[in-house]
Every structure is written in C-alpha cells, then in structure tokens.
Design a protein around this motif. Structure first.
Motif, mmCIF file in Angstrom:
data_model
loop_
_atom_site.group_PDB
_atom_site.id
_atom_site.type_symbol
_atom_site.label_atom_id
_atom_site.label_comp_id
_atom_site.label_asym_id
_atom_site.label_seq_id
_atom_site.Cartn_x
_atom_site.Cartn_y
_atom_site.Cartn_z
ATOM 1 N N ASN A 4 0.807 -1.227 0.000
ATOM 2 C CA ASN A 4 0.000 0.000 0.000
ATOM 3 C C ASN A 4 0.840 1.278 0.000
ATOM 4 O O ASN A 4 0.312 2.372 -0.181
ATOM 5 N N ALA A 5 2.144 1.144 0.198
ATOM 6 C CA ALA A 5 3.040 2.286 -0.015
ATOM 7 C C ALA A 5 3.473 2.290 -1.468
ATOM 8 O O ALA A 5 3.492 3.325 -2.144
ATOM 9 N N CYS A 6 3.804 1.111 -1.951
ATOM 10 C CA CYS A 6 4.382 0.973 -3.286
ATOM 11 C C CYS A 6 3.436 1.437 -4.399
ATOM 12 O O CYS A 6 3.872 2.115 -5.343
ATOM 13 N N LEU A 7 2.143 1.097 -4.295
ATOM 14 C CA LEU A 7 1.221 1.407 -5.401
ATOM 15 C C LEU A 7 1.064 2.920 -5.609
ATOM 16 O O LEU A 7 1.227 3.403 -6.736
ATOM 17 N N CYS B 237 -2.538 9.639 8.369
ATOM 18 C CA CYS B 237 -1.188 9.635 8.963
ATOM 19 C C CYS B 237 -0.482 8.285 8.774
ATOM 20 O O CYS B 237 0.570 8.044 9.364
ATOM 21 N N GLU B 238 -1.087 7.389 8.001
ATOM 22 C CA GLU B 238 -0.527 6.047 7.814
ATOM 23 C C GLU B 238 0.925 6.120 7.327
ATOM 24 O O GLU B 238 1.284 7.026 6.546
ATOM 25 N N PRO B 239 1.771 5.175 7.737
ATOM 26 C CA PRO B 239 3.162 5.153 7.274
ATOM 27 C C PRO B 239 3.276 5.134 5.752
ATOM 28 O O PRO B 239 4.272 5.598 5.192
ATOM 29 N N GLU B 240 2.246 4.605 5.073
ATOM 30 C CA GLU B 240 2.285 4.551 3.606
ATOM 31 C C GLU B 240 2.201 5.968 3.032
ATOM 32 O O GLU B 240 2.799 6.267 1.996
ATOM 33 N N VAL B 241 1.445 6.853 3.692
ATOM 34 C CA VAL B 241 1.361 8.252 3.240
ATOM 35 C C VAL B 241 2.695 8.940 3.549
ATOM 36 O O VAL B 241 3.229 9.696 2.726
ATOM 37 N N GLN B 242 3.248 8.640 4.724
ATOM 38 C CA GLN B 242 4.561 9.218 5.069
ATOM 39 C C GLN B 242 5.606 8.828 4.026
ATOM 40 O O GLN B 242 6.456 9.634 3.638
ATOM 41 N N GLN C 278 5.500 19.783 4.130
ATOM 42 C CA GLN C 278 5.814 19.711 5.560
ATOM 43 C C GLN C 278 4.676 19.009 6.276
ATOM 44 O O GLN C 278 3.511 19.149 5.879
ATOM 45 N N GLY C 279 5.017 18.275 7.345
ATOM 46 C CA GLY C 279 3.973 17.678 8.186
ATOM 47 C C GLY C 279 3.657 16.236 7.852
ATOM 48 O O GLY C 279 2.648 15.712 8.330
ATOM 49 N N GLY C 280 4.487 15.557 7.042
ATOM 50 C CA GLY C 280 4.254 14.139 6.722
ATOM 51 C C GLY C 280 4.083 13.331 8.002
ATOM 52 O O GLY C 280 4.849 13.506 8.943
ATOM 53 N N GLY C 281 3.066 12.466 8.053
ATOM 54 C CA GLY C 281 2.832 11.658 9.253
ATOM 55 C C GLY C 281 1.969 12.360 10.275
ATOM 56 O O GLY C 281 1.680 11.811 11.338
ATOM 57 N N THR C 282 1.547 13.597 9.985
ATOM 58 C CA THR C 282 0.640 14.312 10.892
ATOM 59 C C THR C 282 -0.659 14.599 10.121
ATOM 60 O O THR C 282 -0.682 14.505 8.892
ATOM 61 N N PRO C 283 -1.729 15.012 10.827
ATOM 62 C CA PRO C 283 -2.983 15.273 10.107
ATOM 63 C C PRO C 283 -3.000 16.590 9.343
ATOM 64 O O PRO C 283 -4.011 16.917 8.717
ATOM 65 N N ARG C 284 -1.908 17.365 9.401
ATOM 66 C CA ARG C 284 -1.898 18.659 8.696
ATOM 67 C C ARG C 284 -0.691 18.711 7.766
ATOM 68 O O ARG C 284 0.462 18.805 8.212
ATOM 69 N N LEU C 285 -0.968 18.646 6.478
ATOM 70 C CA LEU C 285 0.112 18.713 5.490
ATOM 71 C C LEU C 285 0.121 20.101 4.869
ATOM 72 O O LEU C 285 -0.936 20.613 4.460
ATOM 73 N N VAL C 286 1.292 20.720 4.816
ATOM 74 C CA VAL C 286 1.415 22.034 4.187
ATOM 75 C C VAL C 286 2.315 21.863 2.963
ATOM 76 O O VAL C 286 3.448 21.389 3.069
#
Ligand code: EPU
Length: 441
Positions: free
Chosen positions: A24-27, A191-196, A210-218
């Motif tokens: 689910n990270a790879c795809l 915030c899933e590791p796959e999104v990070q 900025q903000g990977g792994g948190t609910p707020r991405l800038v």
C-alpha cells in the motif's frame, strides 16, 4: 489453472522471516512516478499481482516499466495520454491514484470510477472534494471521473470523512498539490506510514511538503519535479500477519526488516493476550506465542489505531483465545465476509452490526474454505496453521494480490503448507450446455 493452499495444522512456527516492502506504499509511489518525465526506480518492491497490474496501467499511460528482483523501473516517456480505462481500474482500486499525478502534470485526467468491492461501498467523494478545493473542474460522467486542471490553485482542503481520513484520498490530493501553484493545506490528512513514505518520495523529487505523518500537510507548489530512486518501507500488515502466525501457533518467530514502531496498536493488544515481544533494534522484532491466549477487544481505527487490514487475521487468533472478544470495525462496517468461513473451521463468531463477538474455542478443525478478500485469505491460512487436520484455502488470487511468497515464508518457519494446482469442478449448469442455458433463461 487455479491454485489452492493446503495447510496441515499443529506445527509451532520457529525461525526468522524477512518482511517485504509495503504494497500500500508501493502502489501510490508507482503512480507518483507520473509526476516527472524520465526514470524513477523503486527498490524493496514486493512480488505481487497488484504491482504487476500497476506496471500494466503505467504502460497504458505512456511509461516503460521493468520489474525484476524486487526493483521496479518506471520510465515515463509519453505524457500525452490522460485516460485510465475501466478494464484496468476496475481490477484494482489503488489504480485510482493515477488521477492526482495526471491532473497535476498533464493538466487533465479521466479515470474510471473504481466502484464497490468485497469490503463494501468504498466511495471516492473525498478525493473529488480535494481536487475541487484545488480549483480543478471535476465531473462524474458515464462511469468516469473527468478532471480538468487548467485553473489549479493552492487551497485549503479538509479530508475527513465519516470513517476518518482517506489513505489513497490523501495520496491523490497530495500528488496534485505538489505541482499546483500556491500553498495547499490538507487538514485531517491520513497519517498512515504509507502516506509518510509517499511524502518522503515526493520531497526527494523536489516537492516542498511539511507535516508528513501528521494530520496537517502544508504543501508549497513547485513548477517541476525530477524522477527519483527510493526504497519502499516494510509492510506493516505483512509483518502483523507473521506476528499473528507466531501468536496462533505458540511459535517463536523473529521478524527482520520490520518497523516495530509501525505496529504499536497490534503489539499493545497482543501483549494483553499473553504474546511476548522483544524489540531488538529499529528493524527486528521477536514474537513468542502464548500457551493459552487470553481474549481481548479490538476496535479498528485510522493509524496509529488498530489497522482494519489486520482485523480478520487477528480474529483468527482470537477464535482460539480463552473467553469472549469483541471486534469492532470502524473503517469498513461490512468487512466481515470471512465470519462464515471461520465458523466452518469450528470458530464461534457472531456478527452484530459493525461488531463481531468471538467466543474462544478449544480446537479448530480443518476443512475447505474460500478467501473472501486478501486479508481474510491470510486469516484463513493462520486459522489452518492452528487447526487439526487439513485446511484447504481456495480463491487464492486474493492472497497473491498482497502477500509476497506467503506460503514459502511460512514453510521456511516450519509450516506444513503447499500450493497445489487443481482442476475446477464444472458445475451442473455448465455441463448441461444449451439445455442449461435454456433453463437459466
Ligand atoms: N471513504 C469515504 N470517501 C472517500 C474515500 C474513503 O467515505 O472518498 C471511506 C471508506 O469507505 C472507508 C474509509 O473512508 O470507510 C477509509 O477508506 P480509505 O480511503 O482510507 O481506504 P483506501 O485508501 O481505499 C487503503 C488501503 C486499504 C486499507 C484502507 C484503510 C491501499 C491501496 N489500500 O484503502 O488496504 O484497508 O486504506 O486503511 O492503500 C488491503 O491492503 O487489504 C486494503 C484493503
């Protein structure tokens, strides 16, 4: 010819197993390669039918792909194609992730609506809401989502839905925002590791997130990205499945190439059932299964909560735990198709709305069962490892979508498991030819 897995239960698994890269990270990472012309290289790619299918889709969209020895090379050459047809998208929901990159880079995208699946309804309204918030003109017509990106402009996007954030929705909107002029803020991002992992790849390509792994991405939009070379994070769901394999067989397994910090909710719950864990550094985890597991309640939630993808494998384990466990599914309320199959194996599981009540039993008894989805298939194999007699798991194509060499890895840990080809039995209606057709009409 189709395959089945034949499992002889009763062996305590023992040894070491290497965890593969995360499907689910790879795809979404493969889809993100469309953001830059040229050659992107991904390492630690699992050997899965879903990855091969994503290669086919990228080929249709103007890339040349090569997939060997757990490395995928994607060389984006022709950037004029903007349509992802139904025949391909309907086979795998994750292919919808090509929409964001095509919209941003090619200015237009038409991708077939993925439709429902064995887990339930699975809408894409949050993806569409996100594209619109970035100024895209989006229509849903004749089964396609058609998005025009000529007026893209950074904006404020709120991606929370009734079940929390959307994982692939976050990936899709993020991959548009990176090439969109201005600043985009995504609130209630997954915030899933796959999104990070995707954030890390995009930043390596030259994006400003900025903000990977948190609910707020800038995200500050840039005008161009470059292809990159990166390794895929370990698969936390495959890892969790092997943790449960140790737990259910009273085994002693060391997982290597794993991220124990991505397994917090599972480790916490299983500890209370008697499983022992030793975290030996950042990428090694030893798991020792208990003699008499105790029951525990679990509720699936977005990360870092308990993952829905481990719900059915955990239920297999809880079928043998002493006492009563309540399993509450808060991501996919209908993800319980496996219950009748588990009960065929001697489990005592009852569904109540979005909950399952699991009464632990002394023994499970092997029989033929059908995988109803990818993770249910893994759960059935786990149950087979702990059952008396022989369990045969059919409809294996589900398992092959998401587990790299599942039976090979289990066999190396001592499991008696074999993949066997079989000739499907023809049904009476098929045998009767025209007569059968007439009856059906
Ligand atoms: N949802 C909406 N609207 C949307 C999108 C989602 O209401 O526009 C709802 C869904 O119906 C669901 C919840 O939000 O109730 C979460 O869905 P999400 O969009 O996060 O799921 P997904 O991105 O389609 C990914 C994984 C799934 C995993 C879920 C949840 C990939 C390719 N797939 O799906 O993995 O179950 O997140 O963690 O990343 C699997 O590997 O077996 C699998 C099904």
């Amino acid at each position: 010819m189709p395959h089945k897995l034949v499992v002889q239960g009763g062996v305590k698994l023992n040894g070491r197993v290497k965890i593969s890269g995360a499907k689910n990270a790879c795809l979404p990472m493969m889809a993100a390669s469309l953001l830059a012309k040229g050659r992107t290289v991904l390492h630690n790619v699992p050997n899965l039918s879903d990855v091969r299918l994503m290669c086919e889709i990228l080929e249709e969209l103007g890339a040349k792909t090569k997939y060997e020895n757990n490395t995928v090379e994607i060389d984006v050459q022709d950037e004029s194609i903007t349509v992802a047809p139904y025949e391909l998208v309907s086979e795998m929901r994750a292919s919808f992730c090509v929409l964001g990159p095509m919209l941003a880079r090619r200015g237009h995208a038409e991708v077939a609506m993925p439709g429902g699946c064995v887990l339930g309804v699975r809408p894409v309204d949050l993806h569409i809401k996100g594209f619109r918030a970035l100024g895209a003109k989006v229509d849903v017509e004749q089964g396609y989502v058609r998005a025009d990106g000529s007026t893209l402009q950074g904006g404020h996007v709120f991606l929370g839905g009734p079940m929390g954030p959307s994982v692939t929705g976050t990936c899709n909107v993020l991959t548009t925002a990176v090439l969109t002029p201005g600043v985009t803020i995504i609130e209630e991002a997954a915030c899933e590791p796959e999104v990070q992992a995707l954030v890390e790849m995009l930043n390596q390509m030259g994006a400003k997130i900025q903000g990977g792994g948190t609910p707020r991405l800038v995200i500050e939009g840039v005008s161009e990205l470059r292809p990159t070379e990166i390794s895929v994070v370990p698969d936390r769901i495959e890892a969790g499945t092997f943790v449960l394999a140790a737990a259910i067989t009273e085994g002693d397994i060391t997982l290597e190439g794993v991220r124990p910090d991505h397994l917090g909710a599972l480790i916490d719950k299983l500890r209370s059932t008697g499983v022992k864990f030793e975290i030996n550094g950042p990428d090694s985890l030893r798991v020792i299964g208990p003699k008499e597991p105790l029951s525990v309640d679990i509720t699936t939630l977005p990360y870092p909560g308990f993952p829905t993808d481990l719900q059915s494998p955990t239920m297999a384990y809880l079928m043998k735990a002493k006492g009563l466990s309540v399993v509450t599914e808060k991501i996919y309320p209908d993800r319980f198709m496996h219950i009748p199959e588990y009960n065929r194996l001697g489990g005592t599981v009852r569904k109540e709305g979005n909950m399952a009540i699991v009464y632990g039993v002394e023994r499970l008894s092997g029989c033929p069962v059908k995988a109803t989805d990818l993770r249910a298939g893994a759960g059935l194999v786990l149950a087979g490892l702990a059952a008396d007699h022989t369990t045969e798991v059919f409809d294996l194509y589900h398992v092959d979508r998401g587990y790299d060499n599942f039976e090979g890895k289990l066999a190396a840990l001592g499991a008696k498991i074999e993949r066997v080809e079989f000739l499907p039995r023809r049904r009476a209606a098929d045998r009767s030819g025209d007569a059968g057709m007439r009856r059906a009409a």
